[in-house]
Design an enzyme around this catalytic site. Structure first.
Site, PDB file in Angstrom:
ATOM      1  N   GLU A 194       0.851  -1.195   0.000  1.00 57.10           N
ATOM      2  CA  GLU A 194       0.000   0.000   0.000  1.00 57.10           C
ATOM      3  C   GLU A 194       0.885   1.243   0.000  1.00 57.10           C
ATOM      4  O   GLU A 194       1.918   1.263   0.672  1.00 57.10           O
ATOM      5  CB  GLU A 194      -0.907  -0.003   1.237  1.00 57.10           C
ATOM      6  CG  GLU A 194      -1.912  -1.152   1.204  1.00 57.10           C
ATOM      7  CD  GLU A 194      -2.877  -1.162   2.387  1.00 57.10           C
ATOM      8  OE1 GLU A 194      -2.788  -0.257   3.252  1.00 57.10           O
ATOM      9  OE2 GLU A 194      -3.723  -2.072   2.441  1.00 57.10           O
TER      10      GLU A 194
ATOM     11  N   HIS B 192      -7.905   1.344   1.585  1.00 59.70           N
ATOM     12  CA  HIS B 192      -7.806   0.986   3.007  1.00 59.70           C
ATOM     13  C   HIS B 192      -8.578   1.977   3.885  1.00 59.70           C
ATOM     14  O   HIS B 192      -8.016   2.595   4.794  1.00 59.70           O
ATOM     15  CB  HIS B 192      -6.326   0.918   3.432  1.00 59.70           C
ATOM     16  CG  HIS B 192      -6.130   0.087   4.676  1.00 59.70           C
ATOM     17  ND1 HIS B 192      -4.975  -0.614   4.929  1.00 59.70           N
ATOM     18  CD2 HIS B 192      -6.945  -0.149   5.733  1.00 59.70           C
ATOM     19  CE1 HIS B 192      -5.076  -1.228   6.096  1.00 59.70           C
ATOM     20  NE2 HIS B 192      -6.277  -0.957   6.598  1.00 59.70           N
TER      21      HIS B 192
ATOM     22  N   GLY C  59     -11.679   1.078   5.325  1.00 58.03           N
ATOM     23  CA  GLY C  59     -12.725   0.389   6.099  1.00 58.03           C
ATOM     24  C   GLY C  59     -12.982   1.071   7.436  1.00 58.03           C
ATOM     25  O   GLY C  59     -14.123   1.243   7.866  1.00 58.03           O
TER      26      GLY C  59
HETATM   27  N1  LIG Z   1      -9.997  -2.260   6.316  1.00 52.77           N
HETATM   28  C1  LIG Z   1      -9.798  -1.598   7.406  1.00 52.77           C
HETATM   29  O1  LIG Z   1      -9.693  -0.398   7.417  1.00 52.77           O
HETATM   30  C2  LIG Z   1      -9.732  -2.345   8.702  1.00 52.77           C
HETATM   31  C3  LIG Z   1     -10.199  -1.742   9.852  1.00 52.77           C
HETATM   32  C4  LIG Z   1     -10.148  -2.446  11.044  1.00 52.77           C
HETATM   33  C5  LIG Z   1      -9.629  -3.719  11.068  1.00 52.77           C
HETATM   34  N2  LIG Z   1      -9.151  -4.263   9.948  1.00 52.77           N
HETATM   35  C6  LIG Z   1      -8.630  -5.643   9.928  1.00 52.77           C
HETATM   36  O2  LIG Z   1      -9.745  -6.508  10.010  1.00 52.77           O
HETATM   37  C7  LIG Z   1      -9.323  -7.764  10.537  1.00 52.77           C
HETATM   38  C8  LIG Z   1     -10.293  -8.235  11.594  1.00 52.77           C
HETATM   39  O3  LIG Z   1     -10.307  -7.353  12.666  1.00 52.77           O
HETATM   40  P1  LIG Z   1     -10.974  -7.781  14.058  1.00 52.77           P
HETATM   41  O4  LIG Z   1     -10.917  -6.599  14.942  1.00 52.77           O
HETATM   42  O5  LIG Z   1     -12.280  -8.426  13.814  1.00 52.77           O
HETATM   43  O6  LIG Z   1      -9.914  -8.854  14.539  1.00 52.77           O
HETATM   44  P2  LIG Z   1     -10.123  -9.962  15.677  1.00 52.77           P
HETATM   45  O7  LIG Z   1      -8.755 -10.289  16.137  1.00 52.77           O
HETATM   46  O8  LIG Z   1     -11.143  -9.535  16.651  1.00 52.77           O
HETATM   47  O9  LIG Z   1     -10.725 -11.189  14.862  1.00 52.77           O
HETATM   48  C9  LIG Z   1      -9.974 -11.946  13.954  1.00 52.77           C
HETATM   49  C10 LIG Z   1     -10.526 -13.343  13.998  1.00 52.77           C
HETATM   50  O10 LIG Z   1      -9.957 -14.070  12.939  1.00 52.77           O
HETATM   51  C11 LIG Z   1      -9.662 -15.394  13.416  1.00 52.77           C
HETATM   52  N3  LIG Z   1      -8.662 -15.953  12.519  1.00 52.77           N
HETATM   53  C12 LIG Z   1      -7.365 -15.593  12.403  1.00 52.77           C
HETATM   54  N4  LIG Z   1      -6.789 -16.278  11.414  1.00 52.77           N
HETATM   55  C13 LIG Z   1      -7.738 -17.078  10.886  1.00 52.77           C
HETATM   56  C14 LIG Z   1      -7.750 -17.991   9.835  1.00 52.77           C
HETATM   57  N5  LIG Z   1      -6.670 -18.237   9.098  1.00 52.77           N
HETATM   58  N6  LIG Z   1      -8.902 -18.646   9.577  1.00 52.77           N
HETATM   59  C15 LIG Z   1     -10.013 -18.415  10.321  1.00 52.77           C
HETATM   60  N7  LIG Z   1     -10.054 -17.549  11.338  1.00 52.77           N
HETATM   61  C16 LIG Z   1      -8.934 -16.875  11.607  1.00 52.77           C
HETATM   62  C17 LIG Z   1      -9.210 -15.178  14.837  1.00 52.77           C
HETATM   63  O11 LIG Z   1      -9.320 -16.352  15.579  1.00 52.77           O
HETATM   64  C18 LIG Z   1     -10.178 -14.104  15.274  1.00 52.77           C
HETATM   65  O12 LIG Z   1     -11.350 -14.623  15.831  1.00 52.77           O
HETATM   66  C19 LIG Z   1      -7.898  -7.533  11.055  1.00 52.77           C
HETATM   67  O13 LIG Z   1      -6.987  -8.013  10.091  1.00 52.77           O
HETATM   68  C20 LIG Z   1      -7.793  -6.039  11.126  1.00 52.77           C
HETATM   69  O14 LIG Z   1      -6.475  -5.595  11.037  1.00 52.77           O
HETATM   70  C21 LIG Z   1      -9.204  -3.609   8.752  1.00 52.77           C
HETATM   71  O1  LIG Z   2      -6.226   3.377   9.788  1.00 50.86           O
HETATM   72  C1  LIG Z   2      -5.451   2.555   9.353  1.00 50.86           C
HETATM   73  O2  LIG Z   2      -4.384   2.833   8.790  1.00 50.86           O
HETATM   74  C2  LIG Z   2      -5.717   1.060   9.524  1.00 50.86           C
HETATM   75  C3  LIG Z   2      -7.144   0.707   9.729  1.00 50.86           C
HETATM   76  C4  LIG Z   2      -7.353  -0.772   9.955  1.00 50.86           C
HETATM   77  O3  LIG Z   2      -6.707  -1.535   9.028  1.00 50.86           O
HETATM   78  C5  LIG Z   2      -7.045  -1.222  11.339  1.00 50.86           C
HETATM   79  O4  LIG Z   2      -6.185  -2.083  11.519  1.00 50.86           O
HETATM   80  O5  LIG Z   2      -7.688  -0.728  12.260  1.00 50.86           O
END
Ligand SMILES: NC(=O)c1ccc[n+]([C@@H]2O[C@H](COP(=O)([O-])OP(=O)(O)OC[C@H]3O[C@@H](n4cnc5c(N)ncnc54)[C@H](O)[C@@H]3O)[C@@H](O)[C@H]2O)c1
Ligand SMILES: O=C(O)CC[C@@H](O)C(=O)O
Length: 629
Positions: free
Chosen positions: A489, A512, A514
């Site tokens: 990214e 990115h 979300g």
């Molecule tokens: N796009 C964005 O802007 C954004 C924003 C926030 C979070 N995220 C990402 O979203 C994802 C989820 O966030 P969250 O807060 O729900 O995380 P979390 O840790 O609460 O949940 C992740 C879940 O995935 C499970 N897991 C891990 N590897 C796995 C696999 N290979 N197969 C099946 N299950 C698996 C874990 O056991 C856990 O329950 C993270 O990668 C986080 O960084 C992205």
């Molecule tokens: O704000 C960001 O750069 C990351 C957001 C998201 O991927 C997170 O991990 O919360």
């Protein structure tokens, strides 16, 4: 050594306002010529505070301009506690403990000062200030001319008349405060610059103090191991929401911000002398960076993911890492739902076509969410919320998670990823960013999905083999995809972006975002800033992702010793032996360990030989030692 007598100015020192300017705002609120009068009052204040107009003349001219009455003065008095300067509010404890050696010396008015003096435990006879004179109708007619504070050079005269013994420390922002030192009535003068900084005053001061903490540190009042908060440097990268800066600065820390992320070499340069680093997802805090971070105490990821930080290396250096695990989850879920609807109706391509002048009204391939099966991979904070909202929209939900998770509503747990892929009409990824999750979804998994499936990844870029996704889209096996996260990214908005997914049909790419909503960013800023303050001020490691979690109350009338060590046998016994042989009185102790690290927090009585601290620092297994009080 005799502890000094502290004399504090009031306006722009104990409080962040100038009394006469605040009274002008109140008294002139309805006056047609308010702006001109206020400007004249502010100019007179400044001239008096920089020594250009004598204080008595400036005071009387400002009172004439104001036409004050009792209700105006009462209105300011009522809210004066809210106007206390930030470092004064932080150090109420100092005033309470040293009240008998503290005076307030002000050209302002006794009745305005009184509530704050009372809050700080300062007796009425230690408030040296002007007295307003009222007529029978409650109008202010002037100040008591017999009071030296109503005249030029009144402050030194009043101090000399007190016949104080021992060193006298004057703290203030203005010229009339500098005069106390220049007239020989104070041993030391600190130019107080927390509210306003006046070069002419700084020039004649013994030292500049950006906060009360600086004064206390320099005077050794709070103990010689205390550290003024404004000397603790925080560097926040990646455009972190201003609410964090506000909160951390309000607590007295020095905060610097940068809009983008830094690469490893630039970060190594920037991190020198920095105590706290704030990042989002684009800054990699590698073992090499941590190696070079000479002052680093904590890193806050102002997001959920911490895969960009070498957590183990951070623990080895005693650097605590925090994140904000819940604050943006709702934002991600809402976007996932919105994207699913847009994909199901092919809205993105239809919209793009219309921008090119093409009208394509057709129902072919467009479907409702209702009754479709959503397969959620990763049923954590985001996946499980998505489950609830999707069911609310009439979808059937199945999920797969490596850990045992409570199925919400009617969601069904699938024993394997393959079983989920075989049944889902929409597959949405919400796994965490651990390294092992690289390419969890690749060509083999796309081949197991139902033909025509929709695919979403809002988790982490490396979780999906993007080339395989591009192939599956081109072959038509996958009918559409929404991708918010990418293996590579851009670090800033100015850097280019390239992906094999560009230009493909029914593919929505987002940068990115979300978790990028105003609500989420503000909530993250507040949450992460509180975690940092809890750690710095109390040693509290709640929500720390790489050190044992210990929830702690404020340190009260004690010194707190924070000892991070490698989890090896005997460290606690050694530590307690050192404390006991130094005769320390332990008021409370907590120990928490994980497989790698031990964290011991010991509250001790304030009286002890400082040499013992050296022993604790040198105990075998020590990773980091810090003291709070
Ligand atoms: N796009 C964005 O802007 C954004 C924003 C926030 C979070 N995220 C990402 O979203 C994802 C989820 O966030 P969250 O807060 O729900 O995380 P979390 O840790 O609460 O949940 C992740 C879940 O995935 C499970 N897991 C891990 N590897 C796995 C696999 N290979 N197969 C099946 N299950 C698996 C874990 O056991 C856990 O329950 C993270 O990668 C986080 O960084 C992205
Ligand atoms: O704000 C960001 O750069 C990351 C957001 C998201 O991927 C997170 O991990 O919360």
């Amino acid at each position: 050594m005799t502890s000094p007598v502290f004399i504090f100015d009031f306006d722009s020192t104990l409080v962040r306002i100038e009394t006469l300017e605040a009274l002008a705002d109140i008294a002139l609120s309805d006056a047609p010529d308010a702006a001109a009068k206020k400007a004249e009052i502010a100019a007179l204040t400044d001239q008096a505070m920089t020594g250009q107009v004598d204080f008595g003349t400036a005071l009387r001219r400002r009172l004439d301009l104001l036409a004050l009455n009792r209700s105006h003065v009462e209105a300011l008095t009522d809210r004066i506690l809210d106007e206390a300067s930030a470092s004064i509010r932080r150090n109420v404890d100092f005033f309470e403990r040293h009240a008998e050696r503290v005076y307030i010396l002000s050209g302002g008015f006794r009745e305005v000062i009184a509530p704050l003096a009372a809050r700080l435990g300062i007796a009425a006879d230690h408030v040296l200030a002007n007295d307003l004179i009222y007529d029978a109708e409650g109008r202010v007619t002037g100040v008591d001319d017999a009071n030296p504070l109503s005249r030029e050079n009144g402050k030194p005269e009043v101090i000399k008349a007190l016949n104080l013994t021992g060193p006298v420390v004057m703290v203030g922002d203005g010229w009339t405060d500098a005069e106390v030192k220049l007239a020989g009535a104070a041993s030391r003068f600190y130019a107080f610059t927390e509210v306003v900084s006046r070069p002419k005053v700084i020039e004649v001061a013994d030292a500049t103090a950006a906060s009360l903490d600086e004064v206390l540190f320099a005077e050794g009042v709070a103990g010689r191991w205390s550290y003024p908060r404004n000397r603790i440097r925080m560097l926040l990268l990646e455009n972190i929401h201003p609410a964090a800066v506000e909160r951390l600065e309000e607590a007295g820390y020095s905060v610097e911000t940068m809009k983008g992320a830094l690469d490893e070499d630039d970060l190594i340069e920037a991190i020198k002398g920095v105590h706290v680093l704030g990042i989002r997802s684009k800054t990699n805090v590698s073992a090499r960076v941590l190696e070079q971070a000479d002052r680093l105490l904590a890193v806050a990821a102002f997001c959920i993911g911490t895969n960009q930080i070498d957590l183990e290396a951070a623990a080895e250096h005693g650097v605590a890492v925090f994140n904000a695990p819940y604050s943006n989850t709702r934002s991600v879920v809402e976007l996932a739902i919105g994207l699913t609807i847009v994909l199901m109706r092919d809205v993105a391509d239809k919209s793009a076509a219309m921008h090119q002048g093409q009208w394509n009204k057709s129902a072919t391939g467009s479907r409702e969410l209702r009754g479709k099966t959503l397969g959620i991979v990763g049923y954590g904070a985001i996946g499980s919320q998505l489950s609830v909202l999707a069911e609310g929209l009439g979808m059937r939900v199945i999920f797969h998670d490596l850990s045992e998770r409570l199925a919400l509503g009617n969601a069904r747990r699938m024993r394997s990823l393959d079983a989920l892929l075989a049944e889902a009409d929409v597959v949405s990824l919400h796994v965490d960013g651990r390294k092992d999750n690289a390419d969890v979804i690749g060509a083999a998994q796309f081949a197991k999905m139902k033909p025509g499936v929709l695919f979403l990844n809002l988790s982490r870029g490396h979780v999906v083999d993007v080339d395989a996704l591009a192939e599956a889209l081109k072959s038509g096996r996958i009918a559409g995809a929404a991708v918010d996260v990418f293996p590579e990214e851009p670090r800033t908005n100015a850097d280019p972006f390239a992906s094999p997914l560009q230009g493909l049909k029914n593919v929505i790419l987002s940068p990115h975002i979300g978790g990028s909503t105003e609500e989420a960013q503000e909530a993250i800023a507040e949450f992460a800033a509180e975690r940092l303050l809890g750690y710095l001020n109390r040693g509290d490691t709640t929500f720390c992702v790489n050190l044992p979690n210990v929830q702690l109350a404020e340190v009260s009338r004690a010194h707190r010793l924070l000892h991070i060590h490698r989890n090896q046998p005997g460290v606690l016994a050694e530590l307690n032996r050192a404390l006991s042989s130094a005769g320390l009185n332990i008021l409370g102790q907590h120990l928490k360990t994980d497989e790698r690290t031990g964290y011991v927090i010991t509250d001790v009585d304030r009286d002890y030989d400082p040499e013992v601290l050296k022993v604790l620092r040198d105990l075998p297994g020590t990773v980091r030692f810090r003291m709070l009080h």
